[in-house]
Design a protein around this motif. Sequence first.
Motif, PDB file in Angstrom:
ATOM      1  N   SER A   1       0.677  -0.788   0.133  1.00  0.00           N
ATOM      2  CA  SER A   1       0.015  -0.247  -0.249  1.00  0.00           C
ATOM      3  C   SER A   1       1.139   1.342   0.235  1.00  0.00           C
ATOM      4  O   SER A   1       0.457   2.727  -0.170  1.00  0.00           O
ATOM      5  CB  SER A   1      -0.749   0.469   1.573  1.00  0.00           C
ATOM      6  OG  SER A   1       0.039   0.069   2.761  1.00  0.00           O
ATOM      7  N   ILE A   2       1.948   1.194  -0.123  1.00  0.00           N
ATOM      8  CA  ILE A   2       2.851   2.147   0.201  1.00  0.00           C
ATOM      9  C   ILE A   2       3.359   2.573  -1.388  1.00  0.00           C
ATOM     10  O   ILE A   2       4.077   3.905  -1.660  1.00  0.00           O
ATOM     11  CB  ILE A   2       4.412   2.355   1.103  1.00  0.00           C
ATOM     12  CG1 ILE A   2       5.322   0.705   0.983  1.00  0.00           C
ATOM     13  CG2 ILE A   2       3.158   2.692   2.448  1.00  0.00           C
ATOM     14  CD1 ILE A   2       6.203   1.554   1.701  1.00  0.00           C
ATOM     15  N   ILE A   3       3.495   1.699  -2.082  1.00  0.00           N
ATOM     16  CA  ILE A   3       3.966   1.565  -3.650  1.00  0.00           C
ATOM     17  C   ILE A   3       3.141   2.140  -4.938  1.00  0.00           C
ATOM     18  O   ILE A   3       2.102   1.265  -4.741  1.00  0.00           O
ATOM     19  CB  ILE A   3       4.949   0.642  -4.057  1.00  0.00           C
ATOM     20  CG1 ILE A   3       6.049   1.306  -5.099  1.00  0.00           C
ATOM     21  CG2 ILE A   3       4.539  -0.667  -3.771  1.00  0.00           C
ATOM     22  CD1 ILE A   3       7.363   0.067  -5.456  1.00  0.00           C
ATOM     23  N   ARG A   4       3.605   3.055  -5.762  1.00  0.00           N
ATOM     24  CA  ARG A   4       2.755   3.525  -6.355  1.00  0.00           C
ATOM     25  C   ARG A   4       3.055   3.788  -8.071  1.00  0.00           C
ATOM     26  O   ARG A   4       4.199   4.365  -7.241  1.00  0.00           O
ATOM     27  CB  ARG A   4       1.416   4.317  -6.370  1.00  0.00           C
ATOM     28  CG  ARG A   4      -0.126   3.502  -5.899  1.00  0.00           C
ATOM     29  CD  ARG A   4      -1.050   2.615  -6.485  1.00  0.00           C
ATOM     30  NE  ARG A   4      -1.756   2.447  -5.927  1.00  0.00           N
ATOM     31  CZ  ARG A   4      -1.285   1.547  -4.435  1.00  0.00           C
ATOM     32  NH1 ARG A   4      -0.414   0.650  -4.390  1.00  0.00           N
ATOM     33  NH2 ARG A   4      -3.190   0.949  -4.276  1.00  0.00           N
ATOM     34  N   ILE A   5       2.558   3.112  -9.539  1.00  0.00           N
ATOM     35  CA  ILE A   5       3.661   3.399  -9.912  1.00  0.00           C
ATOM     36  C   ILE A   5       2.535   4.549 -11.237  1.00  0.00           C
ATOM     37  O   ILE A   5       1.226   4.274 -10.713  1.00  0.00           O
ATOM     38  CB  ILE A   5       3.490   2.368 -11.129  1.00  0.00           C
ATOM     39  CG1 ILE A   5       4.552   1.542 -10.470  1.00  0.00           C
ATOM     40  CG2 ILE A   5       4.141   3.387 -12.845  1.00  0.00           C
ATOM     41  CD1 ILE A   5       5.358   0.388 -11.085  1.00  0.00           C
ATOM     42  N   ILE A   6       3.061   5.616 -11.492  1.00  0.00           N
ATOM     43  CA  ILE A   6       2.593   6.843 -11.579  1.00  0.00           C
ATOM     44  C   ILE A   6       2.704   6.842 -13.118  1.00  0.00           C
ATOM     45  O   ILE A   6       3.905   7.311 -13.929  1.00  0.00           O
ATOM     46  CB  ILE A   6       2.578   8.366 -11.178  1.00  0.00           C
ATOM     47  CG1 ILE A   6       2.479   7.768  -9.806  1.00  0.00           C
ATOM     48  CG2 ILE A   6       1.493   8.958 -11.455  1.00  0.00           C
ATOM     49  CD1 ILE A   6       2.777   9.614  -8.161  1.00  0.00           C
ATOM     50  N   PRO A   7       1.512   7.057 -13.768  1.00  0.00           N
ATOM     51  CA  PRO A   7       1.811   6.512 -15.878  1.00  0.00           C
ATOM     52  C   PRO A   7       1.934   8.140 -16.832  1.00  0.00           C
ATOM     53  O   PRO A   7       1.383   8.152 -17.000  1.00  0.00           O
ATOM     54  CB  PRO A   7       0.327   5.486 -15.988  1.00  0.00           C
ATOM     55  CG  PRO A   7      -0.790   6.682 -15.860  1.00  0.00           C
ATOM     56  CD  PRO A   7      -0.140   6.910 -14.030  1.00  0.00           C
ATOM     57  N   CYS A   8       3.400   8.421 -15.517  1.00  0.00           N
ATOM     58  CA  CYS A   8       3.376  10.111 -16.292  1.00  0.00           C
ATOM     59  C   CYS A   8       5.989  10.060 -16.409  1.00  0.00           C
ATOM     60  O   CYS A   8       5.716   9.021 -15.302  1.00  0.00           O
ATOM     61  CB  CYS A   8       3.483  10.981 -16.671  1.00  0.00           C
ATOM     62  SG  CYS A   8       2.877  11.590 -15.168  1.00  0.00           S
ATOM     63  N   SER A   9       6.180  10.576 -16.659  1.00  0.00           N
ATOM     64  CA  SER A   9       7.575  10.690 -16.985  1.00  0.00           C
ATOM     65  C   SER A   9       7.952  12.013 -15.397  1.00  0.00           C
ATOM     66  O   SER A   9       6.625  12.431 -15.091  1.00  0.00           O
ATOM     67  CB  SER A   9       8.499  11.530 -17.780  1.00  0.00           C
ATOM     68  OG  SER A   9       7.647  12.747 -18.047  1.00  0.00           O
ATOM     69  N   LEU A  10       8.471  11.755 -14.338  1.00  0.00           N
ATOM     70  CA  LEU A  10       8.914  12.197 -13.199  1.00  0.00           C
ATOM     71  C   LEU A  10       8.608  14.084 -13.716  1.00  0.00           C
ATOM     72  O   LEU A  10       8.023  14.801 -12.472  1.00  0.00           O
ATOM     73  CB  LEU A  10      10.373  12.286 -12.836  1.00  0.00           C
ATOM     74  CG  LEU A  10      10.780  12.963 -11.404  1.00  0.00           C
ATOM     75  CD1 LEU A  10       9.201  13.097 -10.083  1.00  0.00           C
ATOM     76  CD2 LEU A  10      11.765  12.393 -10.747  1.00  0.00           C
ATOM     77  N   GLU A  11       9.697  14.880 -14.705  1.00  0.00           N
ATOM     78  CA  GLU A  11       9.618  15.525 -15.307  1.00  0.00           C
ATOM     79  C   GLU A  11       8.309  16.516 -16.156  1.00  0.00           C
ATOM     80  O   GLU A  11       7.701  17.376 -15.021  1.00  0.00           O
ATOM     81  CB  GLU A  11      10.476  15.928 -16.580  1.00  0.00           C
ATOM     82  CG  GLU A  11      10.184  16.873 -16.752  1.00  0.00           C
ATOM     83  CD  GLU A  11      10.563  18.466 -16.071  1.00  0.00           C
ATOM     84  OE1 GLU A  11      11.723  17.543 -15.324  1.00  0.00           O
ATOM     85  OE2 GLU A  11      10.243  19.648 -16.257  1.00  0.00           O
ATOM     86  N   GLN A  12       7.303  15.703 -15.800  1.00  0.00           N
ATOM     87  CA  GLN A  12       5.935  15.395 -16.490  1.00  0.00           C
ATOM     88  C   GLN A  12       5.328  16.004 -14.698  1.00  0.00           C
ATOM     89  O   GLN A  12       3.952  16.840 -14.932  1.00  0.00           O
ATOM     90  CB  GLN A  12       4.764  14.182 -16.805  1.00  0.00           C
ATOM     91  CG  GLN A  12       5.395  15.225 -18.534  1.00  0.00           C
ATOM     92  CD  GLN A  12       4.655  13.734 -19.908  1.00  0.00           C
ATOM     93  OE1 GLN A  12       5.199  12.135 -18.899  1.00  0.00           O
ATOM     94  NE2 GLN A  12       4.360  13.695 -20.265  1.00  0.00           N
ATOM     95  N   LEU A  13       4.808  15.419 -14.138  1.00  0.00           N
ATOM     96  CA  LEU A  13       4.409  15.254 -12.627  1.00  0.00           C
ATOM     97  C   LEU A  13       5.382  16.499 -12.251  1.00  0.00           C
ATOM     98  O   LEU A  13       4.278  16.493 -11.451  1.00  0.00           O
ATOM     99  CB  LEU A  13       5.414  13.742 -10.965  1.00  0.00           C
ATOM    100  CG  LEU A  13       4.584  13.236 -10.709  1.00  0.00           C
ATOM    101  CD1 LEU A  13       2.866  13.199 -10.986  1.00  0.00           C
ATOM    102  CD2 LEU A  13       5.134  12.019  -9.856  1.00  0.00           C
ATOM    103  N   LEU A  14       6.134  16.771 -12.335  1.00  0.00           N
ATOM    104  CA  LEU A  14       7.079  17.905 -11.655  1.00  0.00           C
ATOM    105  C   LEU A  14       6.120  19.392 -11.724  1.00  0.00           C
ATOM    106  O   LEU A  14       6.029  20.515 -11.938  1.00  0.00           O
ATOM    107  CB  LEU A  14       8.423  17.833 -11.209  1.00  0.00           C
ATOM    108  CG  LEU A  14       8.973  17.322 -11.083  1.00  0.00           C
ATOM    109  CD1 LEU A  14      10.458  16.920 -10.726  1.00  0.00           C
ATOM    110  CD2 LEU A  14       8.903  17.140  -9.070  1.00  0.00           C
TER     111      LEU A  14
END
Length: 218
Positions: free
Chosen positions: A120-133
């Motif tokens: 429950s503490i890990i997720r994969i977010i479907p975008c790049s780190l740059e896009q997320l920032l």
Amino acid sequence: MPDTGGSQSLLRNNVNFPTFSDLPYENGVDPTYYVQGPYSFSPRQHWCFLGEIVGSYGLCRVLLRVKDKDGQVVTIGLYTDDRGRPLVPQIKEGHTVAVLYGEQHGFLDMTVGIRVEEPSIIRIIPCSLEQLLKASDEVAARKLNTQSICCGSCGKKENTSDNTHLRLCARCKQASYCGAVCQKKAWVDGHKTDCKALVWVQWFAARNWGVFNGYFNF
Ligand SMILES: [Zn+2]
Ligand SMILES: [Zn+2]
């Protein structure tokens, strides 16, 4: 303690969203992250490590290689009962892994990284780190109203005299468009991914990272 709220873009804050080198050590009690309670140490605040997937390996368990905000590449090892199997379909280079309460761990093969024991503490977010920032910056700017609202595709501003009414994207409620044609065009031009990033940023922004009273879960 640094100011963690207000004008700052949430995910660029290095206290609550630390790089690997800023994470606490597994067997230490870093005073930035922990406070002495009556019986034991408890977190002082919440934190979440973010890293972009650059590779994965591992036969008996999922091992991810991720690059953090500093560009440092570290391993995330899935030591959960399911060994990370449910994550496998989502593992994609260029997508971002988020790990709540990550700590620096030395693996037996001498690499350093984060050992995850709880799914429950890990997720994969479907975008790049740059896009997320970037999405985090956008949400922060919108909150401050420093960005004038205009169509995310053609740039038209809200204007009643020529009947330009902007409507929000129903998913992220951040991007706005002058009409269906522009909305469709923006979706194909990249909002499809940005939208997911914006939705995730809002998940993070809805929580108070500076005060600890119980662990967050994804
Ligand atoms: Zn438009
Ligand atoms: Zn959207």
